[in-house]
Design a protein around this motif. Sequence first.
Motif, PDB file in Angstrom:
ATOM      1  N   ARG A  97      59.248  26.626  80.995  1.00  0.00           N
ATOM      2  CA  ARG A  97      59.452  25.767  80.032  1.00  0.00           C
ATOM      3  C   ARG A  97      58.124  25.263  79.718  1.00  0.00           C
ATOM      4  O   ARG A  97      57.135  24.956  80.463  1.00  0.00           O
ATOM      5  N   VAL A  98      57.876  24.845  78.309  1.00  0.00           N
ATOM      6  CA  VAL A  98      56.692  24.337  77.802  1.00  0.00           C
ATOM      7  C   VAL A  98      56.574  22.772  77.797  1.00  0.00           C
ATOM      8  O   VAL A  98      57.669  22.029  77.493  1.00  0.00           O
ATOM      9  N   SER A  99      55.634  22.232  78.402  1.00  0.00           N
ATOM     10  CA  SER A  99      55.251  20.840  78.608  1.00  0.00           C
ATOM     11  C   SER A  99      54.709  20.191  77.569  1.00  0.00           C
ATOM     12  O   SER A  99      55.041  19.159  77.038  1.00  0.00           O
ATOM     13  N   HIS A 100      53.652  20.935  76.879  1.00  0.00           N
ATOM     14  CA  HIS A 100      52.855  20.271  75.945  1.00  0.00           C
ATOM     15  C   HIS A 100      52.133  21.476  75.030  1.00  0.00           C
ATOM     16  O   HIS A 100      51.558  22.251  75.652  1.00  0.00           O
ATOM     17  N   VAL A 101      52.164  21.581  73.686  1.00  0.00           N
ATOM     18  CA  VAL A 101      51.504  22.292  72.796  1.00  0.00           C
ATOM     19  C   VAL A 101      50.306  21.730  72.212  1.00  0.00           C
ATOM     20  O   VAL A 101      50.606  20.674  71.381  1.00  0.00           O
ATOM     21  N   ASN A 102      49.009  21.999  72.570  1.00  0.00           N
ATOM     22  CA  ASN A 102      47.901  21.310  71.956  1.00  0.00           C
ATOM     23  C   ASN A 102      47.684  21.828  70.785  1.00  0.00           C
ATOM     24  O   ASN A 102      46.328  22.217  70.774  1.00  0.00           O
ATOM     25  N   ASP A 103      48.265  21.619  69.883  1.00  0.00           N
ATOM     26  CA  ASP A 103      47.643  22.224  68.647  1.00  0.00           C
ATOM     27  C   ASP A 103      48.199  21.227  67.606  1.00  0.00           C
ATOM     28  O   ASP A 103      49.294  20.429  67.543  1.00  0.00           O
ATOM     29  N   LYS A 104      47.542  21.070  66.382  1.00  0.00           N
ATOM     30  CA  LYS A 104      47.861  20.454  65.126  1.00  0.00           C
ATOM     31  C   LYS A 104      48.072  18.876  65.736  1.00  0.00           C
ATOM     32  O   LYS A 104      47.005  18.465  66.380  1.00  0.00           O
ATOM     33  N   ALA A 105      49.098  18.358  65.336  1.00  0.00           N
ATOM     34  CA  ALA A 105      49.339  17.048  65.726  1.00  0.00           C
ATOM     35  C   ALA A 105      49.273  16.621  67.236  1.00  0.00           C
ATOM     36  O   ALA A 105      49.278  15.686  67.630  1.00  0.00           O
ATOM     37  N   GLY A 125      44.534  21.390  77.022  1.00  0.00           N
ATOM     38  CA  GLY A 125      45.010  22.612  76.438  1.00  0.00           C
ATOM     39  C   GLY A 125      46.818  22.632  76.448  1.00  0.00           C
ATOM     40  O   GLY A 125      47.139  21.648  76.925  1.00  0.00           O
ATOM     41  N   SER A 126      47.247  23.665  76.079  1.00  0.00           N
ATOM     42  CA  SER A 126      48.644  23.760  76.150  1.00  0.00           C
ATOM     43  C   SER A 126      49.139  23.707  77.751  1.00  0.00           C
ATOM     44  O   SER A 126      48.545  24.675  78.292  1.00  0.00           O
ATOM     45  N   GLN A 127      50.358  23.552  77.900  1.00  0.00           N
ATOM     46  CA  GLN A 127      50.554  23.367  79.262  1.00  0.00           C
ATOM     47  C   GLN A 127      52.127  23.810  79.516  1.00  0.00           C
ATOM     48  O   GLN A 127      52.947  23.357  78.493  1.00  0.00           O
ATOM     49  N   LEU A 128      52.345  24.517  80.694  1.00  0.00           N
ATOM     50  CA  LEU A 128      53.881  25.076  80.929  1.00  0.00           C
ATOM     51  C   LEU A 128      54.038  23.877  82.076  1.00  0.00           C
ATOM     52  O   LEU A 128      53.429  23.106  82.650  1.00  0.00           O
ATOM     53  N   LYS A 129      55.472  23.486  82.216  1.00  0.00           N
ATOM     54  CA  LYS A 129      55.776  22.609  83.192  1.00  0.00           C
ATOM     55  C   LYS A 129      55.615  23.363  84.602  1.00  0.00           C
ATOM     56  O   LYS A 129      55.650  24.525  84.780  1.00  0.00           O
ATOM     57  N   LYS A 130      55.521  22.628  85.562  1.00  0.00           N
ATOM     58  CA  LYS A 130      55.164  23.068  87.103  1.00  0.00           C
ATOM     59  C   LYS A 130      55.767  22.321  87.811  1.00  0.00           C
ATOM     60  O   LYS A 130      56.397  21.144  87.883  1.00  0.00           O
TER      61      LYS A 130
END
Length: 338
Positions: A233-241, A212-217
């Motif tokens: 801070r956003v680490s990864h957005v698990n959407d579309k590409a 899934g989408s993740q925040l940095k930790k």
Amino acid sequence: MVRGALHEGGRLLAALARWMEVPLQALAADPLPSWNEGTVKHAIIDFVTRATTEGDAGFVPVEARIATFDNDGTLWPEQPLVQGAFLLKPLRSRVKEDPTLSKRQPFKAILEGDLSELSLMDKARLTKLLGETHAGMTEEAFIRDVRTFFQNARHPRWDVPYNQLAYAPMLELLRYLRANGFQTWLASAGGIDFMRVISEATYGIPPQQVIGSQLKKSLDEAHAPSVLRREARVSHVNDKAGKPVGIDEHIGRRPVFAAGNVRSGGDIQMLQYTRKRGCPGFALLIHHDDAVREFAYEENDGASLKAARQGGWTVVSMQRDWRRIFDGTRVPDENGGG
């Protein structure tokens, strides 16, 4: 030896079904009883039968039997977006701290009781908003908040806890795939830590098989024992590409089966990624067209259905292909059926 006998039995059963010109499931216990008989159900069972029958052109080795599922709108309803509902309390708390936010979206809409702003929000923005409301929180504290939400929050239409609204046909499909040696994974734009709290109890999918989408930790070692803290801070957005990227990073294999839904075009790349293999994979697209028992909505540009036609995906009509949508002991069938 036993496995070979089982595969041989499956092949003989499939051959007998073709010879008798009847669906394979007519010769065995129905693995998908909440699905109406038709091309969609038969296509799923045919794919699984071929994937598990040694010697068949569609055979897939056990280690490669990877199935990925979107969550919102694919395994449970996305009106309202469940994680959006979870954000209501912390967002309102932010407004109390800073009243000027009441003039900005989505804060303004939330204060007015409109959840559509969260449901339609770009997933990158939603993930960033999660970071803004939970920055500095330990993982343990976040998990407690999520568990409390699922214990207390209820869907505004059906008045049951959100995690009791998993689609009955999709739960059957998950069990059917696992019974045939498939690994089932969540691959959602929703927050990875949010879904991990309920994935196993709701879907039978363990937390380590959630993408899934993740925040940095960061690791906070100031206290014993050390704890992980969430950052804004956003680490990864698990959407579309981002979905194929997340799948590759977590699994390291291309799925042979994937399921998504019509809403924002967010699952197109995952389904294309699954379908375009050396041996074509199975792509399943859920179309929300049942306003009586669930919801009916389309994409403005029709991108997902267009991609399904071009890619040869299997499209599920909730109205025609699902005998029931929810577990009848939890959610009454609004159409009066069983």
